[in-house]
Design an enzyme around this catalytic site. Structure first.
Site, PDB file in Angstrom:
ATOM      1  CG  ASN A  21       2.599  -3.198  -3.502  1.00  0.00           C
ATOM      2  OD1 ASN A  21       2.900  -2.450  -4.431  1.00  0.00           O
ATOM      3  ND2 ASN A  21       1.431  -3.125  -2.871  1.00  0.00           N
ATOM      4  NE  ARG A  74       0.745   6.410  -0.681  1.00  0.00           N
ATOM      5  CZ  ARG A  74       0.872   5.455  -1.593  1.00  0.00           C
ATOM      6  NH1 ARG A  74       0.688   5.712  -2.852  1.00  0.00           N
ATOM      7  NH2 ARG A  74       1.196   4.223  -1.240  1.00  0.00           N
ATOM      8  NE  ARG A 134       2.491   3.685 -10.789  1.00  0.00           N
ATOM      9  CZ  ARG A 134       1.832   3.941  -9.665  1.00  0.00           C
ATOM     10  NH1 ARG A 134       0.844   4.806  -9.656  1.00  0.00           N
ATOM     11  NH2 ARG A 134       2.180   3.366  -8.537  1.00  0.00           N
TER      12      ARG A 134
HETATM   13  C1  UD1 Z   1       1.904  -0.056   0.480  1.00  0.00           C
HETATM   14  C2  UD1 Z   1       1.527  -0.474  -0.909  1.00  0.00           C
HETATM   15  C3  UD1 Z   1       0.187   0.087  -1.316  1.00  0.00           C
HETATM   16  C4  UD1 Z   1      -0.865  -0.203  -0.256  1.00  0.00           C
HETATM   17  C5  UD1 Z   1      -0.393   0.219   1.132  1.00  0.00           C
HETATM   18  C6  UD1 Z   1      -1.347  -0.184   2.241  1.00  0.00           C
HETATM   19  C7  UD1 Z   1       3.724  -0.593  -1.982  1.00  0.00           C
HETATM   20  C8  UD1 Z   1       4.612  -0.073  -3.043  1.00  0.00           C
HETATM   21  N1  UD1 Z   1       2.531   0.018  -1.844  1.00  0.00           N
HETATM   22  O1  UD1 Z   1       2.080   1.362   0.451  1.00  0.00           O
HETATM   23  O2  UD1 Z   1      -0.183  -0.525  -2.544  1.00  0.00           O
HETATM   24  O3  UD1 Z   1      -2.031   0.517  -0.573  1.00  0.00           O
HETATM   25  O4  UD1 Z   1       0.884  -0.396   1.406  1.00  0.00           O
HETATM   26  O5  UD1 Z   1      -1.515  -1.550   2.245  1.00  0.00           O
HETATM   27  O6  UD1 Z   1       4.042  -1.548  -1.318  1.00  0.00           O
HETATM   28  N2  UD1 Z   1       1.853   6.444   6.888  1.00  0.00           N
HETATM   29  C9  UD1 Z   1       2.245   7.529   7.636  1.00  0.00           C
HETATM   30  N3  UD1 Z   1       3.586   7.759   7.753  1.00  0.00           N
HETATM   31  C10 UD1 Z   1       4.524   6.979   7.148  1.00  0.00           C
HETATM   32  C11 UD1 Z   1       4.101   5.883   6.376  1.00  0.00           C
HETATM   33  C12 UD1 Z   1       2.750   5.648   6.265  1.00  0.00           C
HETATM   34  O7  UD1 Z   1       1.433   8.252   8.194  1.00  0.00           O
HETATM   35  O8  UD1 Z   1       5.720   7.255   7.292  1.00  0.00           O
HETATM   36  C13 UD1 Z   1       0.412   6.170   6.743  1.00  0.00           C
HETATM   37  C14 UD1 Z   1      -0.062   6.371   5.301  1.00  0.00           C
HETATM   38  O9  UD1 Z   1      -0.377   7.722   5.047  1.00  0.00           O
HETATM   39  C15 UD1 Z   1      -1.266   5.469   5.252  1.00  0.00           C
HETATM   40  C16 UD1 Z   1      -0.863   4.312   6.175  1.00  0.00           C
HETATM   41  O10 UD1 Z   1       0.180   4.796   7.004  1.00  0.00           O
HETATM   42  O11 UD1 Z   1      -2.374   6.123   5.789  1.00  0.00           O
HETATM   43  C17 UD1 Z   1      -0.418   3.046   5.459  1.00  0.00           C
HETATM   44  O12 UD1 Z   1       0.631   3.336   4.609  1.00  0.00           O
HETATM   45  P1  UD1 Z   1       1.736   2.244   4.239  1.00  0.00           P
HETATM   46  O13 UD1 Z   1       1.344   0.909   4.787  1.00  0.00           O
HETATM   47  O14 UD1 Z   1       3.057   2.806   4.604  1.00  0.00           O
HETATM   48  O15 UD1 Z   1       1.617   2.189   2.678  1.00  0.00           O
HETATM   49  P2  UD1 Z   1       2.809   2.076   1.671  1.00  0.00           P
HETATM   50  O16 UD1 Z   1       3.859   1.199   2.213  1.00  0.00           O
HETATM   51  O17 UD1 Z   1       3.178   3.442   1.188  1.00  0.00           O
END
Ligand code: UD1
Length: 431
Positions: free
Chosen positions: A33, A132, A407
């Protein structure tokens, strides 16, 4: 022992004969990540960037393809050194076929927009672990003054100049924090991100950007301040070790009553996991050069609640669930980050586990032993959980759909084999 027949190259299947203690030393790879976020951020920079400790995994390969498609130069050597030069980017539209492959593709949106004033990215695919959305990313970019259209699954953003602003995140999303931080690095004025994510990968990205000339304060806390600069310059930077890979090997050691030293592990990035390992009866010792994990007996049940960092990471919920399946007693897992991250428990039940789930809660009643079965890796960390379960199960487990796992785990088969696991799988070479 397993037969010597190699699996056909096109079948991403792993076969594990359980019952062998893991012991010895394994080296932590660079953070998936962290690497993906920093690779996307190279699009902000005019100049050469040399990145060390880049893992050879499927997602990195996809991001390299993305950089090429956008007109950047990117070459990854066998020893994990990636040289990128995005001075000449010629495209601001992320190819949909690459975006579909990997959720982290969305992270090119902010850098492309800040660099060129226009960017187009289809809503990403990735693991099927829950909804997501990218609404926080869009809200952040809009706050910086961009006009953003989100039609038919495609996000198109445009601006004359990005202007610093205050952005509050409803949830400390790692991806949204990184997205806003990159875009704000080249904005005019100061951006403050409130309720920012404090994951080590966010801090890693900030450290990289600062080395490129960005002005960022507060990374690693809930408030990040970014003072925009007119341009960023090239640099040389080393990615942090992968705390999820470290956790996976620690849990594999725990489940096989093993004795494993994970070289390069940064224990301070895995505090929640290490506390849980102690609670379930596993000895852990943080050393300057890595982490020592020793399990002399079976594990004891515990409860887990996943949370944003520094809480227990959702990415290790599945791997620890595999260990709790044979722990002494009943464990309850509450998944607070992704609502669909319990599918792997159905596969564990096929191996003899006693689990049931309701919404975001799973109840795991420990059984003395799991047995080998044919199971499927429904997502990246689910696959890792099945591997951990299979290593300690009676008999042979066949795990299909391992492409999800490749991956994110570098040389997974050979690392497990070197620790004494009996594993057969196609060692997939990506980049
Ligand atoms: C990153 C990691 C992933 C990890 C996650 C949580 C990468 C490539 N992936 O994913 O491995 O599981 O952090 O630690 O770095 N959310 C919203 N709206 C948004 C963005 C997020 O509602 O615009 C919610 C998501 O649905 C989820 C939560 O916020 O429930 C956390 O997501 P986020 O921290 O953004 O995860 P990623 O960055 O996608």
């Amino acid at each position: 022992m397993l037969g010597m027949t190699e699996l056909a190259p096109q079948v991403a299947k792993m076969t594990i004969e359980g019952g062998y203690r893991l012991s010895g030393e394994v080296s932590a790879s660079g953070s998936k990540n962290g690497a993906l976020a920093i690779m996307a951020a190279t699009l902000l920079v005019k100049g050469e960037i040399v990145l060390h400790n880049i893992p050879h995994i499927g997602d990195v390969c996809t991001m390299i393809d993305m950089l090429h498609a956008l007109g950047a130069k990117a070459d990854l050597s066998a020893d994990g050194v990636l040289v990128v030069n995005a001075s000449t980017i010629s495209q601001s539209e992320a190819p949909p076929d690459l975006v579909k492959k990997m959720r982290a593709s969305v992270s090119v949106l902010g850098p492309l927009l800040a660099r060129t004033g226009w960017a187009r990215v289809a809503i990403p695919g990735g693991c099927d672990i829950g909804s997501r959305p990218i609404d926080f990313h869009i809200k952040g970019i809009r706050a910086l003054g961009a006009s953003v259209r989100n039609d038919h699954g495609v996000v198109e953003a445009q601006c004359d100049n990005l202007i610093g602003a205050k952005v509050y995140l409803d949830f400390p999303s790692a991806g949204a924090t990184q997205q806003i931080m990159t875009a704000a690095s080249l904005a005019q004025g100061t951006t403050v991100i409130e309720n920012a994510a404090s994951e080590p990968e966010v801090t890693d990205l900030a450290s990289f950007l600062v080395q490129c000339g960005a002005k960022i304060q507060g990374a690693g806390t809930g408030t990040i301040q970014v003072e925009g600069v007119s341009h960023l310059h090239g640099t040389e930077y080393s990615i942090i070790p992968d705390r999820v890979e470290v956790g996976t090997f620690a849990l594999a050691a725990a489940n096989t009553r093993g004795d494993v030293f994970i070289r390069g592990a940064l224990s301070e990035h895995n505090t929640a996991l290490l506390q849980k390992l102690l609670e379930i009866g596993v000895a852990v010792r943080a050393e300057e050069t890595g982490l020592c994990v020793v399990a002399r007996r079976g594990c004891i049940a515990t409860d887990i609640v996943t949370m944003p960092y520094p809480g227990f990471p959702t990415d290790l919920q599945q791997p620890i669930g595999a260990v709790l399946a044979t722990a002494d007693g009943t464990s309850i897992i509450t998944e607070k980050v992704y609502e669909h991250r319990f599918k792997y428990l159905g596969e564990l039940n096929r191996m003899g586990a006693d689990t049931h789930t309701e919404n975001r809660t799973a109840v795991i009643r420990g059984v003395p032993k799991l047995h080998g079965a044919s199971v499927s890796a429904c997502d990246l960390r689910a696959g890792a959980a099945l591997v951990i379960a299979a290593l300690a199960a009676d008999g042979i487990t066949e795990i299909s759909d391992m492409e999800h796992v490749y991956r994110g785990y570098e040389q997974f088969t050979s690392k497990l084999t070197a620790l004494g696991a009996v594993v057969r799988a196609e060692e997939v070479c990506f980049c």
